[in-house]
Design a protein around this motif. Sequence first.
Motif, PDB file in Angstrom:
ATOM      1  N   ASP A  76       0.817  -1.216   0.000  1.00  0.00           N
ATOM      2  CA  ASP A  76       0.000   0.000   0.000  1.00  0.00           C
ATOM      3  C   ASP A  76       0.849   1.263   0.000  1.00  0.00           C
ATOM      4  O   ASP A  76       0.454   2.284  -0.570  1.00  0.00           O
ATOM      5  N   ALA A  77       2.011   1.204   0.645  1.00  0.00           N
ATOM      6  CA  ALA A  77       2.873   2.386   0.707  1.00  0.00           C
ATOM      7  C   ALA A  77       3.475   2.729  -0.646  1.00  0.00           C
ATOM      8  O   ALA A  77       3.787   3.894  -0.922  1.00  0.00           O
ATOM      9  N   PHE A  78       3.634   1.714  -1.496  1.00  0.00           N
ATOM     10  CA  PHE A  78       4.246   1.922  -2.811  1.00  0.00           C
ATOM     11  C   PHE A  78       3.343   1.330  -3.894  1.00  0.00           C
ATOM     12  O   PHE A  78       3.654   0.301  -4.499  1.00  0.00           O
ATOM     13  N   PRO A  79       2.204   1.976  -4.153  1.00  0.00           N
ATOM     14  CA  PRO A  79       1.222   1.419  -5.081  1.00  0.00           C
ATOM     15  C   PRO A  79       1.730   1.295  -6.512  1.00  0.00           C
ATOM     16  O   PRO A  79       1.216   0.472  -7.276  1.00  0.00           O
ATOM     17  N   ASP A  80       2.730   2.088  -6.880  1.00  0.00           N
ATOM     18  CA  ASP A  80       3.242   2.007  -8.249  1.00  0.00           C
ATOM     19  C   ASP A  80       3.866   0.649  -8.547  1.00  0.00           C
ATOM     20  O   ASP A  80       4.011   0.275  -9.720  1.00  0.00           O
ATOM     21  N   ALA A  81       4.231  -0.106  -7.511  1.00  0.00           N
ATOM     22  CA  ALA A  81       4.796  -1.439  -7.725  1.00  0.00           C
ATOM     23  C   ALA A  81       3.730  -2.449  -8.147  1.00  0.00           C
ATOM     24  O   ALA A  81       4.058  -3.544  -8.617  1.00  0.00           O
ATOM     25  N   GLY A  82       2.459  -2.103  -7.971  1.00  0.00           N
ATOM     26  CA  GLY A  82       1.375  -2.965  -8.404  1.00  0.00           C
ATOM     27  C   GLY A  82       1.265  -4.272  -7.654  1.00  0.00           C
ATOM     28  O   GLY A  82       0.895  -5.295  -8.240  1.00  0.00           O
ATOM     29  N   LEU A  83       1.535  -4.253  -6.361  1.00  0.00           N
ATOM     30  CA  LEU A  83       1.577  -5.493  -5.577  1.00  0.00           C
ATOM     31  C   LEU A  83       0.339  -5.729  -4.727  1.00  0.00           C
ATOM     32  O   LEU A  83       0.313  -6.650  -3.913  1.00  0.00           O
ATOM     33  N   ALA A  84      -0.694  -4.919  -4.933  1.00  0.00           N
ATOM     34  CA  ALA A  84      -1.966  -5.124  -4.239  1.00  0.00           C
ATOM     35  C   ALA A  84      -3.092  -4.697  -5.161  1.00  0.00           C
ATOM     36  O   ALA A  84      -2.959  -3.711  -5.904  1.00  0.00           O
ATOM     37  N   PRO A  85      -4.210  -5.412  -5.125  1.00  0.00           N
ATOM     38  CA  PRO A  85      -5.380  -4.962  -5.889  1.00  0.00           C
ATOM     39  C   PRO A  85      -5.828  -3.593  -5.376  1.00  0.00           C
ATOM     40  O   PRO A  85      -5.658  -3.284  -4.186  1.00  0.00           O
ATOM     41  N   PRO A  86      -6.400  -2.766  -6.214  1.00  0.00           N
ATOM     42  CA  PRO A  86      -6.839  -1.436  -5.769  1.00  0.00           C
ATOM     43  C   PRO A  86      -7.865  -1.527  -4.646  1.00  0.00           C
ATOM     44  O   PRO A  86      -8.667  -2.460  -4.588  1.00  0.00           O
ATOM     45  N   HIS A  87      -7.835  -0.569  -3.747  1.00  0.00           N
ATOM     46  CA  HIS A  87      -8.846  -0.493  -2.689  1.00  0.00           C
ATOM     47  C   HIS A  87     -10.230  -0.425  -3.323  1.00  0.00           C
ATOM     48  O   HIS A  87     -10.448   0.300  -4.285  1.00  0.00           O
ATOM     49  N   GLY A  88     -11.145  -1.187  -2.772  1.00  0.00           N
ATOM     50  CA  GLY A  88     -12.513  -1.182  -3.281  1.00  0.00           C
ATOM     51  C   GLY A  88     -12.751  -2.115  -4.443  1.00  0.00           C
ATOM     52  O   GLY A  88     -13.896  -2.300  -4.866  1.00  0.00           O
TER      53      GLY A  88
END
Length: 211
Positions: A76-88
């Motif tokens: 979440d701290a580094f969303p540009d890495a694409g390592l988590a699905p978007p919130h919601g």
Amino acid sequence: MADAITFYTNPMSRGRIVRWMLEEVGQPYETVVLDYASGMKSPEYLAINPMGKVPAIRHGMTVVTEGAAICAYLADAFPDAGLAPPHGSAGRGPYYRWMFFAAGPVESAVTGKALGLLAPEDKKQMAGYGSFEETMAALEQAVADTSYICGDRFTAADVYVGSQISWGTMFGIIDKNPAFDAYLERLLERPAAKRAREIDDALAAQRQQDA
């Protein structure tokens, strides 16, 4: 200027999970290697983690401990890495589900088996994992017919789930099977996973030489 990341670890610990995650994130970080006998129990480190265990990270003024929590935080701290699905998004549910299934039932069941402390059959309902066999069956089903734990996209959940399966099968606590083997083959060939292993293997070898 981005907040600095400090990573507290030992190359022969669960810190290897977070090393892999940091390499996936791709941000610079400082590594502080702590020994079990004194470093992790020093007043300085106990102020960071009162449990006196690694891994831990400090990101600016934020301290995070526990491998799964660190993986989720960094994603979440580094969303540009694409390592988590978007919130919601619809993918967020499976992402949390399997990340914390691995941190809870899987970790407990694997540790219990390794120590000979699994719940007896008549008391398994009191254990969060139920039985070792049920936990492993659920985990196998989760990775059997999909590229990654959340579908066709690699996420931080794969770092944590994959690490649990890798360690468990390496030490013979989790039985190997075609589903686990195929899943691990996809994960462990990732460039970040290879870099992380090389870094920690070199650190472990150096510490053994210095001992």
